[in-house]
Every structure is written in C-alpha cells, then in structure tokens.
Scaffold this active site. Sequence first.
Site, PDB file in Angstrom:
ATOM      1  N   ASP A 104     -66.335  44.221 -46.892  1.00 34.33           N
ATOM      2  CA  ASP A 104     -66.436  44.533 -48.620  1.00 34.33           C
ATOM      3  C   ASP A 104     -65.089  44.643 -48.301  1.00 34.33           C
ATOM      4  OD1 ASP A 104     -65.728  46.784 -46.231  1.00 34.33           O
ATOM      5  OD2 ASP A 104     -65.671  48.129 -47.332  1.00 34.33           O
ATOM      6  N   ASP A 114     -56.191  43.069 -40.995  1.00 34.91           N
ATOM      7  CA  ASP A 114     -56.655  43.341 -41.607  1.00 34.91           C
ATOM      8  C   ASP A 114     -54.994  44.552 -41.804  1.00 34.91           C
ATOM      9  OD1 ASP A 114     -58.016  44.530 -44.087  1.00 34.91           O
ATOM     10  OD2 ASP A 114     -58.603  46.289 -42.403  1.00 34.91           O
ATOM     11  N   GLU A 156     -66.248  48.520 -44.357  1.00 35.13           N
ATOM     12  CA  GLU A 156     -64.770  49.610 -44.351  1.00 35.13           C
ATOM     13  C   GLU A 156     -64.112  50.420 -45.000  1.00 35.13           C
ATOM     14  OE1 GLU A 156     -60.426  49.775 -43.452  1.00 35.13           O
ATOM     15  OE2 GLU A 156     -61.526  48.832 -44.928  1.00 35.13           O
TER      16      GLU A 156
END
Length: 373
Positions: free
Chosen positions: A79, A164, A140
């Site tokens: 997302d 990330d 997330e």
Amino acid sequence: MVNQERMLQEFFELVRIKCSTKEERQVADVLKARLAELGAAVSEDNAGEKIGGNAGNIIANWQGTVSGAPAVMFSAHMDCVEPCAGVEPKLENGIITSAGNTILGADDKAGVVAILEAMRVIKEQNIPHGDIQVVFTIAEEGGLNGSKNIDKAQLRAAMGFVLDSSGSPGEIIMMAPGQNKIEVLVRGKTAHAGIAPEDGVNAIIVAAKAMAELKDGRIDFETTANVGNIKGGGATNIVPEQVTIIAEARSRNMDKLAAQTQHMVETFERVATANKAKAEVKVTKAYDPFVLKEEMPVVMVSKQAVRAIGLEPVLKGTGGGSDANFFNLYGIPSVVLGVGMNKVHTTDEFIKEADLYKTGELVISIIRQSVDC
C-alpha cells in the site's frame, strides 16, 4: 547483476497502480501472478477481512537448493499513502519522481521491485539458496495492520529483511521504537458564552492547559511524543462541552515508553480535575519496539551482503515503526534495510535510479551470504 531495464519498467508499472491502504487488490493480483511465474508456492491470508480491506497479505515460498542453510524472509508492503491515484513516474538525470501532483510510491514499490528482480536473477542464474519466503503486506501505512493481522503460522524464516527505509542501500536498521496511541476525551460543561459563561467549563481551554504541561517532541535519544489531532467545539457563542485529542508516545525502551505514556495520561487527568472537568483517556498499544544485537546472524549477514556489493554498512536506529516490529515480535529477527526512497509521504518523493538497482543487488547478495551463515 540485475537487469536494470527490467527493474525500471516494472517499477514504473507498479507505481502507476493505485494501491491505497485497504485497497490493494489490483496490485496484489499482479504480484501473485509474478510470484507464481517465478515458481513460488503462493498464498493469501485473510488479514484483509479482519481490517475491512479488499486483499490479504501475500506469502510466497521457494524450497532451498542447499540443505542446512537458514530460511530467509524478504518483505515489503503493497500500500501507499495518498495521493496515489494517477501516478506518472518520470526519470531525469538519474532521479525518479512523480509528475508532482501525487506521491511517487517508492515507499514501498522500490522494495517490492528489488525483491522480484532478485528472485528472477536467482532463478535465471541458478544461484544456490536456502528456503526463501517473500511477504508482501497490506495496510502498513497508518498502523502496520497487515503484519499485525498476518497468519503467523505461515511465517517460517530464521531471519527477516524488510525493505522499507528511506536510508541509502547499505543502511541497516536494527533498533526501532514501540508506540502507544493515546486518545483523550475532555468533558467540560456547556453554557451560553455571552449570557452565562461562568456556568460553563470550556473543554478546549482545559485541554490546552493540559497540553501546555506535556513533555513532547524529542524526549531523549530513543523516546518521542506528539499531539497529532484535536477536535471539538462548535459555535463561538457556546462554551464547548467536550474535545478529543489524539496523541502518541514512542520509545525503543519499554520502561521509557510506559513512563512517557503515564505522564501524558496523568497530566490530562490531573489538569482536567483541577479545572472542574473530566478526562477520559484510552491507551492502545500500536506495536512493540525491537533492538537487535550486532552479533546476531541477521545483522551479520546484512553487513556481509552490503560489503559484498561494494558498500559500507551503516548500523542505525530509527524513530519510525515498520512491519519489522511485528516480525520481531513473532520470533523472526528482522532488520529494516535502506532502499533509497526520499521525501516519502509527499508529492516531492523521489528515488535515485542507481539506488533502485543497488537494492536489487543487495537482496541477491543477502541470499548468497545467508547460505554460508
């Protein structure tokens, strides 16, 4: 080592797909097909159903070709924050940006593309490897709700690597805070502001007095606090009866997190009582912190892999949470790796083209290094 043209094309393709939090269905279907083409056993859990989303976490597994090698997990989230519809990526002078009216989506499609490319190279070049698991999470952004609700029974790796972080490739996050969400409802007493203000208790003023006493911002090197939202009141001729405040406390130290949270709770309660109001406070644990030691295999493999691609590892802590917080809680020691994304969550987001490719090389290098772990 990586196919740069292929990586760039896939990155452009994926960031163009709208993938709002809880609305990851389209990109999830694309990724499931890609993973299956790469020979993985692919499944999707029911985390989306639990949080009101239209897709679950994607979990893919490859059986190792080397016996005895530890199983490794690579993860990135599907997302993006808003605005993520109509993304039009462009490459100029080695920098990838959006057209300027949306985010880019390098957070976290840079991680997704690096993982996919690495698995293609592993397959194409028959690189020896242990068991590999890839986890693409939903939701997330805004609370780590995909990893929070993942089917833990499907997680089977000995170490995890979450792609990330906004740091450059080579940065290894081995410490991250836990977070408590603090919701406060201050109840005062309504009255006519022009005729009988002395009969009222202004909830907004009481809340303001409490917030003025809060310790916030940078508390110490591993602890922060913030008031992020306040809502209440109506017409100017009415003494407001109630106001809501949403705040947070973070720390990499559980005792400090508890102390900061308690300070915020007690401050609201004490100031409200002193001003003939009432504070109703709800504390919700968002996630726990993690602190990994440098001698742990997941950190050692990360450092070796970084050096193997010509970079110098940089060990760091962070003030932000990620899916690694939950993976560590589930017993899978996991670091967060820098992928080069910059100015995330803004329409100025960008990533260096070279960092995109270097991240793909890093994933391959981790797979190689883990075999000898």
